[in-house]
Design a protein around this motif. Structure first.
Motif, short mmCIF file in Angstrom:
data_model
loop_
_atom_site.label_atom_id
_atom_site.label_comp_id
_atom_site.label_asym_id
_atom_site.label_seq_id
_atom_site.Cartn_x
_atom_site.Cartn_y
_atom_site.Cartn_z
N VAL A 1 0.87 -1.17 0.00
CA VAL A 1 0.00 0.00 0.00
C VAL A 1 0.91 1.22 0.00
N ASN A 2 0.74 2.09 -0.99
CA ASN A 2 1.62 3.24 -1.14
C ASN A 2 0.86 4.52 -0.84
N ARG A 3 1.31 5.23 0.19
CA ARG A 3 0.72 6.50 0.57
C ARG A 3 1.66 7.66 0.19
N GLY A 4 1.74 7.90 -1.13
CA GLY A 4 2.49 9.03 -1.64
C GLY A 4 3.99 8.93 -1.49
N HIS A 5 4.53 7.73 -1.44
CA HIS A 5 5.95 7.50 -1.18
C HIS A 5 6.65 7.01 -2.45
N PRO A 6 7.97 7.22 -2.57
CA PRO A 6 8.69 6.66 -3.72
C PRO A 6 8.48 5.15 -3.82
N SER A 7 8.32 4.67 -5.04
CA SER A 7 8.04 3.25 -5.27
C SER A 7 9.23 2.39 -4.87
N PRO A 8 8.97 1.29 -4.16
CA PRO A 8 10.06 0.36 -3.83
C PRO A 8 10.62 -0.27 -5.10
N LEU A 9 11.81 -0.86 -4.95
CA LEU A 9 12.44 -1.59 -6.05
C LEU A 9 12.54 -3.06 -5.67
N LEU A 10 12.41 -3.92 -6.68
CA LEU A 10 12.58 -5.35 -6.47
C LEU A 10 13.74 -5.83 -7.34
N LEU A 11 14.79 -6.33 -6.67
CA LEU A 11 15.96 -6.84 -7.36
C LEU A 11 15.84 -8.36 -7.45
N PHE A 12 15.82 -8.88 -8.69
CA PHE A 12 15.68 -10.31 -8.89
C PHE A 12 17.05 -10.99 -8.84
N ALA A 13 17.02 -12.32 -8.75
CA ALA A 13 18.25 -13.09 -8.61
C ALA A 13 19.17 -12.95 -9.81
N ASP A 14 18.63 -12.61 -10.97
CA ASP A 14 19.47 -12.47 -12.17
C ASP A 14 20.02 -11.05 -12.33
N GLY A 15 19.75 -10.16 -11.37
CA GLY A 15 20.27 -8.80 -11.43
C GLY A 15 19.32 -7.79 -12.05
N SER A 16 18.19 -8.25 -12.57
CA SER A 16 17.22 -7.30 -13.12
C SER A 16 16.49 -6.58 -11.99
N VAL A 17 15.96 -5.40 -12.30
CA VAL A 17 15.33 -4.54 -11.29
C VAL A 17 13.97 -4.10 -11.80
N ARG A 18 13.00 -4.11 -10.91
CA ARG A 18 11.67 -3.65 -11.26
C ARG A 18 11.17 -2.66 -10.20
N ALA A 19 10.63 -1.53 -10.66
CA ALA A 19 9.99 -0.57 -9.75
C ALA A 19 8.57 -1.04 -9.48
N LEU A 20 8.20 -1.13 -8.21
CA LEU A 20 6.87 -1.61 -7.82
C LEU A 20 5.92 -0.43 -7.69
N ASP A 21 5.51 0.09 -8.83
CA ASP A 21 4.59 1.23 -8.84
C ASP A 21 3.18 0.79 -8.49
N PRO A 22 2.47 1.56 -7.69
CA PRO A 22 1.10 1.18 -7.31
C PRO A 22 0.12 1.44 -8.45
N SER A 23 -0.99 0.76 -8.39
CA SER A 23 -2.04 1.04 -9.37
C SER A 23 -2.61 2.44 -9.15
N GLU A 24 -2.55 2.90 -7.91
CA GLU A 24 -2.99 4.26 -7.60
C GLU A 24 -2.32 4.69 -6.29
N TYR A 25 -1.68 5.87 -6.33
CA TYR A 25 -1.06 6.39 -5.12
C TYR A 25 -2.13 6.94 -4.18
N GLY A 26 -2.01 6.64 -2.91
CA GLY A 26 -2.88 7.23 -1.92
C GLY A 26 -2.28 8.53 -1.39
N LEU A 27 -3.12 9.30 -0.71
CA LEU A 27 -2.62 10.52 -0.07
C LEU A 27 -1.67 10.16 1.07
N PRO A 28 -0.68 10.99 1.34
CA PRO A 28 0.17 10.74 2.50
C PRO A 28 -0.65 10.63 3.78
N LEU A 29 -0.14 9.90 4.73
CA LEU A 29 -0.82 9.74 6.01
C LEU A 29 -0.95 11.10 6.70
#
Length: 423
Positions: free
Chosen positions: A295-323
């Motif tokens: 659940v993303n409340r207006g924060h930079p998207s986390p990154l997922l580093l896979f075992a082969d060295g590839s990287v994916r940004a875990l962008d939300p389907s919709e950003y929520g307002l900050p807490l």
């Protein structure tokens, strides 16, 4: 000294005094260690450090030399200028310049050397019996006492500031302890990197908890600095720990956090609290699965580093307002699922990472820097990442940085290499 132009009667002896002064001038450096300032031996100074923030740091060379340089200039001016020109302001200014930067002992030494220079010059001029030289000596003595008083005031102020910072740092460590290296079968590493050694404590936060619903974690960034921000961190982390154990859904955890932050803002009641908010990412990693939820409340998207060295940004389907900004609008939180296979590492961070800039103003891009890199574990990854940011910025980052890395280990993991830093 003793430039007795006060009444023209003393001008007649000026040439004789000049001759005596010229004889003394080559030895004017005596007491200054062969031309080096008082307390300097072989280029190393014990004149004392500069007080800056809560730390004692070595003074720049120009600062160490300036008070003694003024005394030397004063001696030279007295020797080479007409009697109508007096250098007493230089002798009086030397201890004042020393007061903010030197220790009490060395400020006193500078004052003593100034007083000795004035007294010696007047003694050589045989003018000590006249009112003006006595006034000059009294002036330097008074200003030296004032410099010592200023030195003590600054020292005590520095101690109070240091105490306040120690309290803030201790409070932060109390509410933001480092997580265990292994939680719920996952490998965990965390970092909190302050922007500068003399910067105020910031409001970045992280927490990891093993719950009946899996490992739950949060990374957030409180608006503001100092003890107020640390207080808000305590509220947020406390609310998260309670909600993570009790709420069956990640959306419920986010809603509990929203209510807790809103209550705290209402309790504080001032304008700064009213404008306060927290950006945050809340994550859930169920035990034994290959998926995570965010659940993303207006924060930079986390990154997922896979075992082969590839990287994916875990962008939300919709950003929520900050807490804490629920008054501006309300819509349901949505927990987005993402694939989280064994051998991958989840990286959550605050904007101090992505807003770190180099001398050309280029922002740091963790996704591109991590792409293709493989690490033996989350600890090594964060070590390399922090080092890379320092090289990128030249050590001049302007914002605090919180990092949390969570790895799901696999058997037979390949030999790994660390990330290269920017050339």
């Amino acid at each position: 000294m003793g430039k007795l132009t006060r009444d023209g009667a003393d001008q007649g002896g000026q040439g004789d005094r000049r001759g005596r002064r010229a004889e003394r001038t080559p030895g004017a450096d005596e007491g200054t260690n062969g031309g080096a300032p008082l307390g300097v031996r072989g280029g190393a100074s014990n004149l004392g450090p500069v007080r800056r923030g809560q730390e004692m740091r070595p003074a720049p060379l120009v600062v160490r030399l300036l008070p003694m340089l003024m005394i030397v200039i004063g001696v030279v001016l007295e020797a080479l200028t007409p009697a109508s020109i007096t250098a007493s302001p230089l002798f009086a200014a030397a201890p004042l310049l020393a007061a903010p930067f030197y220790t009490f002992r060395n400020t006193a030494l500078i004052g003593f050397v100034s007083l000795l220079a004035v007294f010696g010059l007047d003694l050589a001029d045989e003018t000590l019996s006249r009112p003006a030289p006595i006034t000059e000596i009294a002036t330097v003595l008074t200003v030296s006492g004032l410099a010592l008083f200023i030195n003590q005031v600054l020292h005590r102020s520095g101690q109070r500031l240091a105490s306040a910072r120690i309290i803030a740092e201790t409070a932060q460590r109390a509410v933001l302890p480092s997580p265990a290296a292994q939680i719920g079968g996952l490998h965990i590493a965390a970092r909190y990197e302050a922007a500068q050694r003399d910067a105020f404590i910031g409001g970045d936060l992280f927490a990891v908890l093993d719950t009946p619903f899996g490992v739950r974690l949060v990374v957030g960034d409180v608006r503001g600095k100092g003890l107020e921000a640390v207080g808000m961190v305590a509220v947020a982390v406390g609310a998260f720990r309670e909600a993570a154990e009790q709420e069956s859904s990640l959306e419920g955890v986010a809603e509990r956090l929203e209510r807790a932050i809103t209550r705290e803002k209402t309790r504080r009641g001032d304008l700064d609290a009213f404008e306060g908010f927290i950006t945050a990412v809340i994550a859930e990693i169920p035990a034994g699965g290959t998926e995570l939820k965010l659940v993303n409340r207006g924060h930079p998207s986390p990154l997922l580093l896979f075992a082969d060295g590839s990287v994916r940004a875990l962008d939300p389907s919709e950003y929520g307002l900050p807490l804490g900004m629920g008054d501006l609008g309300a819509w349901p939180d949505r927990a987005d699922p993402f694939r989280y296979p064994p051998g991958s590492t989840l990286l959550l961070y605050t904007d101090g990472l992505t807003e770190a800039r180099n001398a050309e103003g280029v922002f740091y891009d963790p996704g591109s820097r991590l792409h293709g890199r493989i690490f033996p574990g989350p600890e090594a990854m964060l070590d390399a990442l922090v080092g890379d940011v320092i090289v990128h910025t030249g050590g001049g980052s302007t914002d605090d940085m919180a990092l949390l890395a969570v790895s799901r280990p696999i058997e037979g993991q390949p030999v790994r290499r660390t990330m290269r830093v920017i050339p």
